[in-house]
Design an enzyme around this catalytic site. Structure first.
Site, PDB file in Angstrom:
ATOM      1  N   ILE A 130       0.859  -1.178   0.000  1.00  0.00           N
ATOM      2  CA  ILE A 130       0.000   0.000   0.000  1.00  0.00           C
ATOM      3  C   ILE A 130       0.894   1.227   0.000  1.00  0.00           C
ATOM      4  CG2 ILE A 130      -0.255  -0.044   2.532  1.00  0.00           C
ATOM      5  CD1 ILE A 130      -3.125   1.147   1.981  1.00  0.00           C
ATOM      6  N   ALA A 131       0.596   2.166  -0.887  1.00  0.00           N
ATOM      7  CA  ALA A 131       1.460   3.329  -1.093  1.00  0.00           C
ATOM      8  C   ALA A 131       0.754   4.590  -0.624  1.00  0.00           C
ATOM      9  CB  ALA A 131       1.849   3.443  -2.565  1.00  0.00           C
ATOM     10  N   PHE A 163       9.133   5.095   0.952  1.00  0.00           N
ATOM     11  CA  PHE A 163       9.045   4.285   2.176  1.00  0.00           C
ATOM     12  C   PHE A 163       7.975   3.196   2.031  1.00  0.00           C
ATOM     13  CE2 PHE A 163       9.954   8.649   4.194  1.00  0.00           C
ATOM     14  CZ  PHE A 163      11.306   8.552   3.906  1.00  0.00           C
ATOM     15  N   GLU A 249      -4.340  -1.882  12.267  1.00  0.00           N
ATOM     16  CA  GLU A 249      -2.935  -1.810  11.862  1.00  0.00           C
ATOM     17  C   GLU A 249      -2.067  -1.364  13.035  1.00  0.00           C
ATOM     18  OE1 GLU A 249       0.017   0.876   8.999  1.00  0.00           O
ATOM     19  OE2 GLU A 249      -2.156   1.045   8.778  1.00  0.00           O
ATOM     20  N   ARG A 250      -2.516  -0.321  13.739  1.00  0.00           N
ATOM     21  CA  ARG A 250      -1.720   0.199  14.851  1.00  0.00           C
ATOM     22  C   ARG A 250      -1.676  -0.770  16.021  1.00  0.00           C
ATOM     23  NH1 ARG A 250      -3.985   6.334  13.695  1.00  0.00           N
ATOM     24  NH2 ARG A 250      -2.325   6.833  12.201  1.00  0.00           N
ATOM     25  N   GLN A 286      22.701  -4.774  42.312  1.00  0.00           N
ATOM     26  CA  GLN A 286      21.393  -4.175  42.575  1.00  0.00           C
ATOM     27  C   GLN A 286      20.912  -3.280  41.436  1.00  0.00           C
ATOM     28  OE1 GLN A 286      20.670  -0.891  45.492  1.00  0.00           O
ATOM     29  NE2 GLN A 286      19.510  -2.460  46.607  1.00  0.00           N
ATOM     30  N   GLN A 343      22.482  -2.071  26.881  1.00  0.00           N
ATOM     31  CA  GLN A 343      23.382  -1.528  27.901  1.00  0.00           C
ATOM     32  C   GLN A 343      23.844  -2.630  28.859  1.00  0.00           C
ATOM     33  OE1 GLN A 343      24.427   1.582  27.844  1.00  0.00           O
ATOM     34  NE2 GLN A 343      25.660   1.526  29.715  1.00  0.00           N
ATOM     35  N   GLY A 347      29.846  -4.137  26.059  1.00  0.00           N
ATOM     36  CA  GLY A 347      30.467  -4.093  24.736  1.00  0.00           C
ATOM     37  C   GLY A 347      29.924  -5.142  23.786  1.00  0.00           C
TER      38      GLY A 347
END
Length: 386
Positions: A130-131, A163, A249-250, A286, A343, A347
């Site tokens: 759908i556009a 999009f 949809e939402r 903690q 977080q 790393g």
């Protein structure tokens, strides 16, 4: 893997369907993840496999090749299982077709159009997009400039869309056009443009932050001609047709958000138990324990709201305002949970070999697509009388 079965809103038949969806994803999607990732797009044949498995087009009546299941809980299960599978599964357009396109084709089509579009949708022989969005019109649908005018037995379409999810693989696109420039919201119509229509071109596959295997494209219409019979629904009621389907949809986006957040959270809990620092698991500190406790609580509360929304869809009391609340809150929570989980990975969370890093990339669109968080709050605020 999150346990989503112990919820009163679902019955035994829904648990069986959930198992079917998981089996389909394990068999047809996950083994192809690496190949599709490298290609930057998935194999279109997966939609035929989804239709054959009953995961795609199940709401289509049996006389048109579907299962005739008119129960939003099945849509919710597909959305949840795609989110739980994560990774490449997030790129599948199953919720786009089941939750958005199928309702349009069920509700707005003539008998001839049902045979032409609904039957191949149910079999997976045609996929759809759908556009709506344009370079100058995203949340503000009233700003759409793509036009369509009648010329004899044809519509002639001019404009550009961007999009567009499933924009490359789709065989037909429902295009939101301005058919009466003087009529405001009553001047929009939905017109189906099929692959190969003269004047219709697909642009580049857009390079995105996340959802790499979901094809998102630009579409161009230059004196594009389609038959007058490709009008979907009523001329001039396109905007109303869109508004009628936006709540489900939402809600589907919100459902995906909570399921995806649960997946990332549970993986992070296990990581926090296994990862050692200063002679103990990082989850035993903690600060980390409290962060995990807060996320567990927020996810449980959001799940209760989501299940209440699903129940209200079933009894016909679910509103656009309810959908706006669910959409903004659950997608913002999803984004927050993924950020906090990354977080906690330290790393390693920044390394793409860890699922949380991929989740971090993929989650960012959730507060934008289907209506931004700001637009959702605007809808809620107006309902309050402001």
């Amino acid at each position: 893997m999150p346990d989503l079965t112990n919820r009163p809103v679902f019955g035994a038949e829904h648990h069986e369907f959930r198992a079917l969806v998981r089996e389909f994803l394990a068999r047809e999607v996950l083994p192809n993840a690496e190949a599709w990732e490298q290609a930057g797009i998935m194999d279109k044949q997966v939609y035929k496999a989804a239709a054959s498995a009953g995961v795609l087009g199940f709401s289509v009546p049996e006389e048109y090749g579907g299962l005739g299941i008119d129960d939003f809980r099945y849509n919710a299960i597909v959305a949840e299982e795609l989110a739980i599978a994560g990774g490449v599964a997030n790129g599948l357009a199953l919720t786009l077709i089941n939750d958005i396109l199928a309702p349009y084709l069920l509700r707005l089509t003539t008998e001839e159009q049902k045979q032409r579009w609904l039957v191949p949708l149910a079999s997976g022989d045609m996929t759809f997009a759908i556009a709506m969005s344009e370079p100058g019109a995203g949340s503000d649908l009233a700003g759409i400039r793509t036009s369509a005018r009648r010329d004899g037995d044809d519509w002639v379409i001019n404009g550009q869309k961007t999009f567009i999810s499933n924009g490359i693989l789709s065989d037909a696109v429902v295009v939101v056009c301005r058919t009466d420039p003087e009529a405001g919201h009553k001047g929009f119509s939905l017109i189906v443009v099929e692959d190969g229509a003269p004047g219709f071109e697909r642009g580049r596959k857009l390079d995105k932050i996340g959802l790499k295997t979901q094809d998102t494209a630009e579409l161009y219409f230059a004196d594009c001609r389609v038959p007058a019979g490709n009008l979907l629904g009523t001329e001039g009621r396109g905007f109303m047709h869109l508004m009628e389907n936006l709540p489900s949809e939402r809600l589907s986006i919100a459902i995906s958000g909570i399921a995806g957040a649960r997946r990332t959270f549970e993986q992070t809990v296990q990581y926090a138990k296994d990862r050692q620092a200063f002679g103990q698991s990082i989850g035993s500190f903690q600060a980390n324990r409290f962060t995990l406790a807060e996320m567990a609580t927020e996810l449980d509360i959001a799940q209760v709201y989501i299940d209440n929304c699903i129940s209200r869809v079933l009894d016909g009391t679910f509103s656009a305002v309810d959908a706006s609340k669910a959409k903004w809150w659950c997608t913002e929570l999803h984004k927050k949970v993924v950020d906090q989980c990354l977080q906690l990975h330290g790393g390693y969370g920044y390394m793409l070999e860890y699922p949380v890093a991929r989740d971090y990339q993929d989650v960012r669109i959730s507060t934008i697509l289907g209506g931004t968080t700001q637009i959702m709050k605007e809808i809620i605020g107006r309902d309050l009388g402001f």
